[in-house]
Design a protein around this motif. Structure first.
Motif, PDB file in Angstrom:
ATOM      1  N   CYS A  20       0.867  -1.183   0.000  1.00 23.81           N
ATOM      2  CA  CYS A  20       0.000   0.000   0.000  1.00 23.81           C
ATOM      3  C   CYS A  20       0.895   1.221   0.000  1.00 23.81           C
ATOM      4  N   ARG A  21       0.770   2.072  -1.002  1.00 23.28           N
ATOM      5  CA  ARG A  21       1.711   3.184  -1.095  1.00 23.28           C
ATOM      6  C   ARG A  21       1.294   4.378  -0.255  1.00 23.28           C
ATOM      7  N   LEU A  22      -0.007   4.554  -0.017  1.00 24.81           N
ATOM      8  CA  LEU A  22      -0.474   5.742   0.704  1.00 24.81           C
ATOM      9  C   LEU A  22      -1.753   5.437   1.464  1.00 24.81           C
ATOM     10  N   ALA A  23      -1.783   5.814   2.749  1.00 27.44           N
ATOM     11  CA  ALA A  23      -3.018   5.835   3.536  1.00 27.44           C
ATOM     12  C   ALA A  23      -3.487   7.285   3.579  1.00 27.44           C
ATOM     13  N   LEU A  24      -4.648   7.565   2.993  1.00 24.41           N
ATOM     14  CA  LEU A  24      -5.141   8.930   2.823  1.00 24.41           C
ATOM     15  C   LEU A  24      -6.457   9.111   3.573  1.00 24.41           C
ATOM     16  N   VAL A  25      -6.487  10.072   4.500  1.00 28.30           N
ATOM     17  CA  VAL A  25      -7.698  10.413   5.253  1.00 28.30           C
ATOM     18  C   VAL A  25      -8.219  11.750   4.745  1.00 28.30           C
ATOM     19  N   VAL A  66      -3.934   2.620  -3.004  1.00 27.20           N
ATOM     20  CA  VAL A  66      -4.095   3.655  -1.980  1.00 27.20           C
ATOM     21  C   VAL A  66      -5.224   3.214  -1.055  1.00 27.20           C
ATOM     22  N   ALA A  67      -5.007   3.372   0.253  1.00 26.75           N
ATOM     23  CA  ALA A  67      -6.063   3.117   1.237  1.00 26.75           C
ATOM     24  C   ALA A  67      -6.731   4.450   1.560  1.00 26.75           C
ATOM     25  N   LEU A  68      -8.060   4.472   1.564  1.00 27.90           N
ATOM     26  CA  LEU A  68      -8.807   5.727   1.692  1.00 27.90           C
ATOM     27  C   LEU A  68      -9.842   5.624   2.805  1.00 27.90           C
ATOM     28  N   TYR A  77     -16.826  16.664  19.898  1.00 29.95           N
ATOM     29  CA  TYR A  77     -17.276  15.272  20.008  1.00 29.95           C
ATOM     30  C   TYR A  77     -18.009  14.808  18.758  1.00 29.95           C
ATOM     31  N   ASN A  78     -17.819  15.520  17.661  1.00 33.24           N
ATOM     32  CA  ASN A  78     -18.627  15.285  16.464  1.00 33.24           C
ATOM     33  C   ASN A  78     -17.763  14.964  15.253  1.00 33.24           C
ATOM     34  N   GLN A  79     -17.286  13.735  15.203  1.00 36.04           N
ATOM     35  CA  GLN A  79     -16.587  13.206  14.030  1.00 36.04           C
ATOM     36  C   GLN A  79     -17.319  11.943  13.588  1.00 36.04           C
ATOM     37  N   GLN A  80     -17.711  11.903  12.343  1.00 28.99           N
ATOM     38  CA  GLN A  80     -18.500  10.790  11.830  1.00 28.99           C
ATOM     39  C   GLN A  80     -17.837  10.227  10.574  1.00 28.99           C
ATOM     40  N   ASP A  81     -17.431   8.962  10.617  1.00 27.19           N
ATOM     41  CA  ASP A  81     -16.851   8.332   9.434  1.00 27.19           C
ATOM     42  C   ASP A  81     -17.918   8.126   8.368  1.00 27.19           C
ATOM     43  N   LEU A  82     -17.627   8.562   7.142  1.00 30.42           N
ATOM     44  CA  LEU A  82     -18.532   8.314   6.020  1.00 30.42           C
ATOM     45  C   LEU A  82     -18.190   7.004   5.322  1.00 30.42           C
ATOM     46  N   THR A  83     -16.925   6.624   5.358  1.00 29.55           N
ATOM     47  CA  THR A  83     -16.502   5.322   4.831  1.00 29.55           C
ATOM     48  C   THR A  83     -15.501   4.724   5.812  1.00 29.55           C
ATOM     49  N   PRO A  84     -15.415   3.407   5.886  1.00 31.41           N
ATOM     50  CA  PRO A  84     -14.316   2.781   6.619  1.00 31.41           C
ATOM     51  C   PRO A  84     -13.060   2.830   5.748  1.00 31.41           C
ATOM     52  N   TRP A  85     -11.975   2.230   6.205  1.00 28.58           N
ATOM     53  CA  TRP A  85     -10.802   2.101   5.343  1.00 28.58           C
ATOM     54  C   TRP A  85     -11.145   1.223   4.141  1.00 28.58           C
ATOM     55  N   ILE A  86     -10.880   1.737   2.956  1.00 26.83           N
ATOM     56  CA  ILE A  86     -11.140   1.011   1.718  1.00 26.83           C
ATOM     57  C   ILE A  86      -9.869   1.018   0.876  1.00 26.83           C
ATOM     58  N   ILE A 124      -5.863   8.832  14.966  1.00 23.68           N
ATOM     59  CA  ILE A 124      -6.263   7.529  15.511  1.00 23.68           C
ATOM     60  C   ILE A 124      -6.678   6.586  14.396  1.00 23.68           C
ATOM     61  N   ARG A 125      -7.408   7.106  13.432  1.00 26.24           N
ATOM     62  CA  ARG A 125      -7.821   6.264  12.302  1.00 26.24           C
ATOM     63  C   ARG A 125      -6.605   5.771  11.518  1.00 26.24           C
ATOM     64  N   LEU A 126      -5.591   6.611  11.372  1.00 25.32           N
ATOM     65  CA  LEU A 126      -4.378   6.167  10.689  1.00 25.32           C
ATOM     66  C   LEU A 126      -3.703   5.044  11.470  1.00 25.32           C
ATOM     67  N   GLN A 127      -3.688   5.144  12.785  1.00 22.27           N
ATOM     68  CA  GLN A 127      -3.085   4.105  13.610  1.00 22.27           C
ATOM     69  C   GLN A 127      -3.831   2.782  13.448  1.00 22.27           C
ATOM     70  N   GLU A 128      -5.134   2.861  13.256  1.00 23.19           N
ATOM     71  CA  GLU A 128      -5.960   1.665  13.125  1.00 23.19           C
ATOM     72  C   GLU A 128      -5.994   1.124  11.696  1.00 23.19           C
ATOM     73  N   GLY A 129      -5.506   1.905  10.745  1.00 28.71           N
ATOM     74  CA  GLY A 129      -5.634   1.554   9.337  1.00 28.71           C
ATOM     75  C   GLY A 129      -4.533   0.651   8.832  1.00 28.71           C
ATOM     76  N   PRO A 130      -4.517   0.431   7.532  1.00 26.36           N
ATOM     77  CA  PRO A 130      -3.511  -0.447   6.917  1.00 26.36           C
ATOM     78  C   PRO A 130      -2.117   0.142   7.002  1.00 26.36           C
ATOM     79  N   ASP A 131      -1.141  -0.720   6.936  1.00 24.00           N
ATOM     80  CA  ASP A 131       0.259  -0.321   7.012  1.00 24.00           C
ATOM     81  C   ASP A 131       0.727   0.100   5.622  1.00 24.00           C
TER      82      ASP A 131
END
Length: 238
Positions: A20-25, A66-68, A77-86, A124-131
């Motif tokens: 995976c070349r890039l994890a993009l949030v 690319v992981a997105l 307290y208002n962050q809502q994921d629209l997609t999981p890691w894909i 935090i999402r980057l820590q939980e995402g793909p390497d």
């Protein structure tokens, strides 16, 4: 049976990790300053930008995917994921993400701008995402932080080692708004080697600005291109 299970477990552990070349949030501002029409322009603009031919070409310029992940943010307290890691491995994956964003409903519309909390959520999402080889957070907004801790505190409190943060200023108000927002994003928000700022001239320009930013983010690791692309709205750091 136990021996077989152990062998199977070792085989799984030894399996190669998918390249995976890039994890993009992608972080989208839905604070109270964004009205319903602006939210639709922003949501539709991001969905369309992901399908733009040049953006798709940038996604697939390398055989490594690319992981997105996409989320919207406003108050502390208002962050809502629209997609999981894909993992974006084909145009069909991009179409699926685009459709999800285009059909998504705004989670909140009456909270302030807690950018530090949004950055913490992204870390935090980057820590939980793909390497992946590189990690980038792409934060867009039309106002400065006015709730909770700010970006500087977030960079101290959360894991941001080797993470690049780019910004997209949405200049939706008068010229004075751009004067204040650009220095705020340039001095407080963007961070890391090659980080940069893009400016959208109102929400009507959000799609164009997002296309420019995505192309640059997706291409920089492949081409080694860190200079601003051609175009009057790209703002380098410093």
């Amino acid at each position: 049976m136990v021996r077989a299970a152990l062998i199977a477990g070792l085989c799984v552990a030894a399996a190669p990790v998918q390249a995976c070349r890039l994890a993009l949030v992608l972080a989208m501002d839905v604070s109270a300053s964004v009205d319903p029409l602006e939210d639709r322009l922003q949501r539709g603009g991001l969905a369309a930008a992901l399908l733009a031919p040049d953006v798709q070409a940038a996604f697939f310029a390398s055989p490594d995917p690319v992981a997105l992940l996409v989320f919207e943010w406003s108050g502390r307290y208002n962050q809502q994921d629209l997609t999981p890691w894909i993992m974006i491995e084909s145009p069909a994956d991009l179409l699926r993400v685009s459709d999800t964003i285009a059909s998504s409903k705004r989670s909140h519309n009456d909270f302030p701008t807690a950018m530090g909390h949004a950055l913490g959520h992204a870390a935090i999402r980057l820590q939980e995402g793909p390497d992946c080889l590189f990690q980038t957070i792409d934060v867009a907004g039309d106002g400065q932080n006015n709730d909770g801790f700010g970006p500087e505190e977030a960079y101290t409190a959360f894991p941001f080692d080797n993470v690049v943060v780019n910004g997209l200023v949405i200049n939706a108000g008068e010229y004075e708004a751009e004067i204040h927002l650009i220095p705020f994003y340039r001095n407080k928000v963007i961070r890391g080697p090659g980080s940069f700022l893009e400016v959208a001239n109102g929400f009507e320009d959000y799609q164009n600005a997002m296309e420019r930013k995505l192309i640059r983010e997706l291409s920089s690791q492949i081409m080694g291109e860190l200079a601003p692309p051609e175009g009057r709205n790209a703002v380098p750091p410093g």
